[in-house]
Design a protein around this motif. Sequence first.
Motif, PDB file in Angstrom:
ATOM      1  N   GLN A  21       0.828  -1.202   0.000  1.00 46.37           N
ATOM      2  CA  GLN A  21       0.000   0.000   0.000  1.00 46.37           C
ATOM      3  C   GLN A  21       0.865   1.257   0.000  1.00 46.37           C
ATOM      4  O   GLN A  21       0.532   2.258  -0.636  1.00 46.37           O
ATOM      5  N   ASP A  22       1.992   1.187   0.713  1.00 40.95           N
ATOM      6  CA  ASP A  22       2.892   2.343   0.764  1.00 40.95           C
ATOM      7  C   ASP A  22       3.484   2.613  -0.619  1.00 40.95           C
ATOM      8  O   ASP A  22       3.586   3.762  -1.049  1.00 40.95           O
ATOM      9  N   GLU A  23       3.883   1.535  -1.326  1.00 41.50           N
ATOM     10  CA  GLU A  23       4.389   1.698  -2.686  1.00 41.50           C
ATOM     11  C   GLU A  23       3.315   2.234  -3.610  1.00 41.50           C
ATOM     12  O   GLU A  23       3.591   3.050  -4.494  1.00 41.50           O
ATOM     13  N   TRP A  24       2.085   1.790  -3.416  1.00 42.01           N
ATOM     14  CA  TRP A  24       0.991   2.195  -4.288  1.00 42.01           C
ATOM     15  C   TRP A  24       0.707   3.685  -4.202  1.00 42.01           C
ATOM     16  O   TRP A  24       0.417   4.326  -5.211  1.00 42.01           O
ATOM     17  N   HIS A  25       0.822   4.255  -3.011  1.00 40.42           N
ATOM     18  CA  HIS A  25       0.472   5.667  -2.820  1.00 40.42           C
ATOM     19  C   HIS A  25       1.687   6.588  -2.832  1.00 40.42           C
ATOM     20  O   HIS A  25       1.538   7.789  -3.045  1.00 40.42           O
ATOM     21  N   HIS A  26       2.885   6.066  -2.598  1.00 34.88           N
ATOM     22  CA  HIS A  26       4.064   6.912  -2.483  1.00 34.88           C
ATOM     23  C   HIS A  26       5.140   6.514  -3.486  1.00 34.88           C
ATOM     24  O   HIS A  26       6.325   6.494  -3.164  1.00 34.88           O
ATOM     25  N   HIS A  27       4.712   6.181  -4.685  1.00 30.47           N
ATOM     26  CA  HIS A  27       5.649   5.830  -5.732  1.00 30.47           C
ATOM     27  C   HIS A  27       6.205   7.085  -6.380  1.00 30.47           C
ATOM     28  O   HIS A  27       5.698   8.198  -6.153  1.00 30.47           O
ATOM     29  N   THR A  28       7.241   6.924  -7.213  1.00 31.16           N
ATOM     30  CA  THR A  28       7.837   8.024  -7.976  1.00 31.16           C
ATOM     31  C   THR A  28       7.839   7.653  -9.450  1.00 31.16           C
ATOM     32  O   THR A  28       7.366   6.577  -9.840  1.00 31.16           O
ATOM     33  N   GLY A  29       8.383   8.551 -10.258  1.00 25.92           N
ATOM     34  CA  GLY A  29       8.478   8.245 -11.674  1.00 25.92           C
ATOM     35  C   GLY A  29       9.346   7.026 -11.943  1.00 25.92           C
ATOM     36  O   GLY A  29       9.134   6.296 -12.913  1.00 25.92           O
ATOM     37  N   THR A  30      10.316   6.792 -11.071  1.00 25.04           N
ATOM     38  CA  THR A  30      11.208   5.646 -11.233  1.00 25.04           C
ATOM     39  C   THR A  30      10.489   4.330 -10.985  1.00 25.04           C
ATOM     40  O   THR A  30      10.713   3.331 -11.677  1.00 25.04           O
ATOM     41  N   SER A  31       9.617   4.306  -9.985  1.00 22.12           N
ATOM     42  CA  SER A  31       8.953   3.056  -9.598  1.00 22.12           C
ATOM     43  C   SER A  31       7.525   2.928 -10.128  1.00 22.12           C
ATOM     44  O   SER A  31       6.870   1.928  -9.874  1.00 22.12           O
ATOM     45  N   ASP A  32       7.037   3.933 -10.842  1.00 19.09           N
ATOM     46  CA  ASP A  32       5.647   3.937 -11.314  1.00 19.09           C
ATOM     47  C   ASP A  32       5.306   2.687 -12.124  1.00 19.09           C
ATOM     48  O   ASP A  32       4.340   1.967 -11.826  1.00 19.09           O
ATOM     49  N   LYS A 124      -6.490  13.138 -11.428  1.00 17.25           N
ATOM     50  CA  LYS A 124      -6.536  14.363 -10.628  1.00 17.25           C
ATOM     51  C   LYS A 124      -7.050  14.139  -9.211  1.00 17.25           C
ATOM     52  O   LYS A 124      -6.873  14.996  -8.343  1.00 17.25           O
ATOM     53  N   GLN A 125      -7.678  12.991  -8.959  1.00 19.20           N
ATOM     54  CA  GLN A 125      -8.295  12.771  -7.652  1.00 19.20           C
ATOM     55  C   GLN A 125      -7.631  11.678  -6.821  1.00 19.20           C
ATOM     56  O   GLN A 125      -7.642  11.742  -5.593  1.00 19.20           O
ATOM     57  N   ILE A 126      -7.045  10.672  -7.490  1.00 14.23           N
ATOM     58  CA  ILE A 126      -6.512   9.512  -6.768  1.00 14.23           C
ATOM     59  C   ILE A 126      -5.029   9.362  -7.064  1.00 14.23           C
ATOM     60  O   ILE A 126      -4.615   9.405  -8.228  1.00 14.23           O
ATOM     61  N   ARG A 127      -4.264   9.176  -6.008  1.00 11.89           N
ATOM     62  CA  ARG A 127      -2.829   8.941  -6.149  1.00 11.89           C
ATOM     63  C   ARG A 127      -2.593   7.457  -6.409  1.00 11.89           C
ATOM     64  O   ARG A 127      -2.755   6.622  -5.525  1.00 11.89           O
ATOM     65  N   MET A 128      -2.235   7.122  -7.641  1.00 11.36           N
ATOM     66  CA  MET A 128      -1.957   5.746  -8.030  1.00 11.36           C
ATOM     67  C   MET A 128      -1.004   5.785  -9.215  1.00 11.36           C
ATOM     68  O   MET A 128      -0.854   6.825  -9.866  1.00 11.36           O
ATOM     69  N   PRO A 129      -0.302   4.688  -9.499  1.00 12.36           N
ATOM     70  CA  PRO A 129       0.626   4.686 -10.646  1.00 12.36           C
ATOM     71  C   PRO A 129      -0.087   4.999 -11.951  1.00 12.36           C
ATOM     72  O   PRO A 129      -1.123   4.418 -12.263  1.00 12.36           O
ATOM     73  N   LEU A 130       0.475   5.930 -12.702  1.00  9.85           N
ATOM     74  CA  LEU A 130      -0.141   6.301 -13.972  1.00  9.85           C
ATOM     75  C   LEU A 130      -0.108   5.150 -14.972  1.00  9.85           C
ATOM     76  O   LEU A 130      -0.963   5.066 -15.855  1.00  9.85           O
ATOM     77  N   SER A 131       0.853   4.270 -14.811  1.00  6.65           N
ATOM     78  CA  SER A 131       0.972   3.140 -15.738  1.00  6.65           C
ATOM     79  C   SER A 131      -0.221   2.196 -15.651  1.00  6.65           C
ATOM     80  O   SER A 131      -0.461   1.418 -16.579  1.00  6.65           O
ATOM     81  N   VAL A 132      -0.966   2.245 -14.563  1.00  5.74           N
ATOM     82  CA  VAL A 132      -2.150   1.402 -14.423  1.00  5.74           C
ATOM     83  C   VAL A 132      -3.153   1.709 -15.534  1.00  5.74           C
ATOM     84  O   VAL A 132      -3.809   0.802 -16.068  1.00  5.74           O
ATOM     85  N   HIS A 133      -3.270   2.973 -15.903  1.00  7.10           N
ATOM     86  CA  HIS A 133      -4.265   3.376 -16.903  1.00  7.10           C
ATOM     87  C   HIS A 133      -3.923   2.830 -18.289  1.00  7.10           C
ATOM     88  O   HIS A 133      -4.825   2.479 -19.054  1.00  7.10           O
ATOM     89  N   VAL A 134      -2.635   2.744 -18.619  1.00 17.21           N
ATOM     90  CA  VAL A 134      -2.261   2.191 -19.920  1.00 17.21           C
ATOM     91  C   VAL A 134      -2.310   0.661 -19.883  1.00 17.21           C
ATOM     92  O   VAL A 134      -2.634   0.021 -20.892  1.00 17.21           O
TER      93      VAL A 134
END
Length: 284
Positions: A21-32, A124-134
């Motif tokens: 859960q910590d990785e899911w909400h506090h990821h960076t561009g490197t770990s996305d 814009k509303q939920i902090r999650m990895p952007l890669s999930v959408h692709v």
Amino acid sequence: MKNNTYQEESKNRISEDVKSQDEWHHHTGTSDLYVALKRPDIWFSLGWHDIKQRYRRSILGPFWFTISTMIMVGVLGFLYSTLLNQKIVDYLPYLGVGLIIWQFISTCVNEGCSGFIASAYIIKQIRMPLSVHVCRIACRNFIILLHSLPVVIILMFFFGTFPKVEFLLLFPGLAILFLNSVWICLVLSILCARYRDILPIVGNILQVAFFFTPIMWQKNLLKGREWAADFNPFYHLIEIIRAPILGHPINIESWASSLILLVIGFAISQLLLVRYRERIPYWL
């Protein structure tokens, strides 16, 4: 002893959930990208939900896509087998697999261009990895692909053609195709979020690329100009699926080109994520 072992397993499980859960909400561009690929359960559920919503209140659902594809294959198969002087038994499966894979690639490319734009309200509303959408885009189209390919195999049985040992290579080929679709969607989603003019440009390129890719025609018809197909990445992505289904000899060039494309593509997408990950919500 059993109670102590059970407590230790529970603690380890809880700590792993907290870490996840910590990785899911506090990821960076490197770990996305890494964090997103670790959770196929999430993007598979989202992709399956998209399919159910798209074909809501429909009896056949996504099989309408399969039926329309088979009608197109049947009509074009009988037409072009006559024009190109090809045996319908060999040409129809060749055309069918090529069209199905091409529709998967082209749909992923087109939807990938608007991947982040279409998911702007979530980003814009939920902090999650952007890669999930692709991954969601690639997954829902991959599901459609998986229930379209068996129709071609059944068609081969009808004509008396049966899969050979090379058919086993279909499964690693599908994995390579899926992973390539992920990075393609990711790169295009980032670029189109910043530059909206890229979307129509990509659409025009795809229309031209269809006629330059050996889908309705075979590579040997080029007669000394086979290099035009060898430098076409779409041809190699199609061939690693089509060759195993049709029982053709293993084409090392297509496998090597697809793997090289996969490595280079993920490297580019990772660089774009590291540099622009935090800017994407503002571009939307």
